[in-house]
Design an enzyme around this catalytic site. Structure first.
Site, PDB file in Angstrom:
ATOM      1  CB  ILE A  28      -0.961  -0.012   1.203  1.00  0.00           C
ATOM      2  CG1 ILE A  28      -2.026  -1.107   1.008  1.00  0.00           C
ATOM      3  CG2 ILE A  28      -1.624   1.349   1.385  1.00  0.00           C
ATOM      4  CD1 ILE A  28      -2.975  -1.270   2.177  1.00  0.00           C
ATOM      5  CG  ASP A  47      10.173   0.208   3.837  1.00  0.00           C
ATOM      6  OD1 ASP A  47       8.940   0.176   3.652  1.00  0.00           O
ATOM      7  OD2 ASP A  47      10.814  -0.769   4.272  1.00  0.00           O
ATOM      8  CE1 TYR A 165      -2.657  -3.468  11.841  1.00  0.00           C
ATOM      9  CE2 TYR A 165      -4.877  -4.365  11.671  1.00  0.00           C
ATOM     10  CZ  TYR A 165      -3.814  -3.685  11.115  1.00  0.00           C
ATOM     11  OH  TYR A 165      -3.907  -3.223   9.828  1.00  0.00           O
ATOM     12  CB  VAL A 198      -5.729  -4.615   0.347  1.00  0.00           C
ATOM     13  CG1 VAL A 198      -4.884  -4.333  -0.882  1.00  0.00           C
ATOM     14  CG2 VAL A 198      -6.856  -3.588   0.473  1.00  0.00           C
TER      15      VAL A 198
END
Length: 269
Positions: A28, A47, A165, A198
């Site tokens: 994403i 990243d 999460y 996704v």
């Protein structure tokens, strides 16, 4: 020079326009970086893995855009200040996207506190640290600047075996709402894009391609979402067309979240 993606205010001279995307080496995040490259002079591709950041930079450059890789770990205390400093040196930051999270699927009784802390550090804490550092930079974001997080259905739905999460995304949602509230007078827009299921490389690693193929057929739209669809929503929120949108959560889930409202013995249609 690229057209400002979120102007909505007075022009700011000839400063290069910059987008910052964290998690730019992921599915994403990488798609978001590529989507924003056409409307910004430079994309800072952040990243933890420098090779993955460089892959996204190469894709942007191959398409005619400009990007810079930046290796940085969102769990580190100085993450926000470090990324903001690099971005400020590149030009005027008009868009920022936080596309990072730590997700562990275990029963709550087996979940370590360290894992929960990591979910908070990489998610809401890193997002807040980055957005705050950008907001207080010597050259602050112009009116209409867009800060966007990649949220999750886990913010509102208490899925089992995902306590850390779930909780971190609940906090991330409040970061979005509170910053949108507090920064409204500065016209810094803060929003979230909330994907459904996704088929990212991370999901493939977690579940396997065969399982995802079966699961996709059972979703309301009969297929998994695509990273490009999520990135398109981010690009919209970063554009002048979304200049009056702040504090919003744009759900891109093919009706998944609304389809979760089912009684055990009720209508299953």
């Amino acid at each position: 020079m690229a057209e400002s993606p979120s102007s909505g205010g007075a022009p700011t001279g000839d400063s290069p326009t910059v987008a910052v995307v964290t998690g730019a080496g992921g599915g994403i995040g990488g798609a978001c970086a590529r989507a924003l490259a056409g409307s910004h002079d430079t994309v800072i591709c952040v990243d933890r893995d420098p090779d993955r950041a460089q892959e996204t930079v190469a894709a942007i450059e191959q398409a005619g855009g400009s990007a810079v890789p930046l290796a940085a770990d969102a769990a580190e205390p100085a993450f926000g200040e470090h990324v903001a400093a690099v971005a400020a040196a590149a030009g005027l930051v008009r868009s920022a996207v936080h596309a990072l999270a730590h997700e562990e699927h275990v029963p709550a009784l087996d979940l370590s506190l360290d894992s929960v802390r990591l979910s908070f550090a990489i998610g809401p804490l890193a997002a807040f640290a980055l957005f705050r550092a950008l907001a207080v930079a010597p050259t602050p974001p112009p009116p209409g600047a867009a800060f966007t997080v990649i949220g999750s259905l886990h913010e509102k739905h208490a899925f089992a075996r995902c306590l850390g999460y779930n909780a971190a995304h609940g906090a991330l949602g409040q970061v979005v709402r509170t910053l949108a509230h507090e920064w409204a007078d500065r016209r810094i827009r803060v929003n979230a894009v909330v994907p459904g299921w996704v088929a990212t490389p991370g999901e493939v690693a977690l579940y396997g391609e065969e399982h995802l193929a079966r699961a996709g057929k059972a979703l309301p739209f009969g297929a998994m979402g695509d990273v490009g669809q999520v990135a398109a929503a981010v690009a919209f929120l970063s554009s002048p067309a979304a200049g009056y949108i702040s504090g919003s959560f744009l759900t891109v889930d093919g009706a998944l979240s609304v389809s979760l409202a089912r009684l055990p013995d009720g209508d299953q249609s």
